[in-house]
Scaffold this motif. Sequence first.
Motif: not given
Length: 165
Positions: A30-32, A64-75, A109-117
């Motif tokens: 999942l994208d955030v 969740i998969l994000s380009n954000a830093r760990p500190k932001r993503m952990s919360q 067996n994986c799919a990515i769900v996100g809002d950006q092409l």
Amino acid sequence: MLFKPHFQFNNVCDITLDFLKDIGVDTLILDVDNTICIKKGKVILPNVMQWLDDMKKGGIKLIILSNARPKRMSQIAENFGLKFVPLGLKPLPFGYWRAAKVIGSKNRNCAIVGDQLLTDMLGGHLARHKTILVFPVELETSFGFKIKRGIERKLLKLYNMKCNF
């Protein structure tokens, strides 16, 4: 066709367990931002927590998969009760593969769900995952995003797919 999503939904909560089983997916990456929350992760979208719970109960693995830093993503990940992979380097495939490994899934067996092409869908294709596009909940106002969304509108039109932004 590296930018063209395999599937498209209005929002993440429209994705059903039956649909995922029909396409052979047991894991959602999942994208955030603008996919499951807004305001840089500070506002969870309505019904998303129930949808996540339904997915988990149905045997779908979520990460969740994000380009954000760990500190932001952990919360953010903690708020959702999900594992996460920060600094994903989307659209490069490495973060997608790392997410599949962390959650214990096979790439097929994986799919990515996100809002950006240009990030989520491209990266999903490069990683050989199924790709599910959802409409962005809020439109970003930065100059870079305005350019990116303009390109995405043209691509969606080229692909004869819906665009609500």
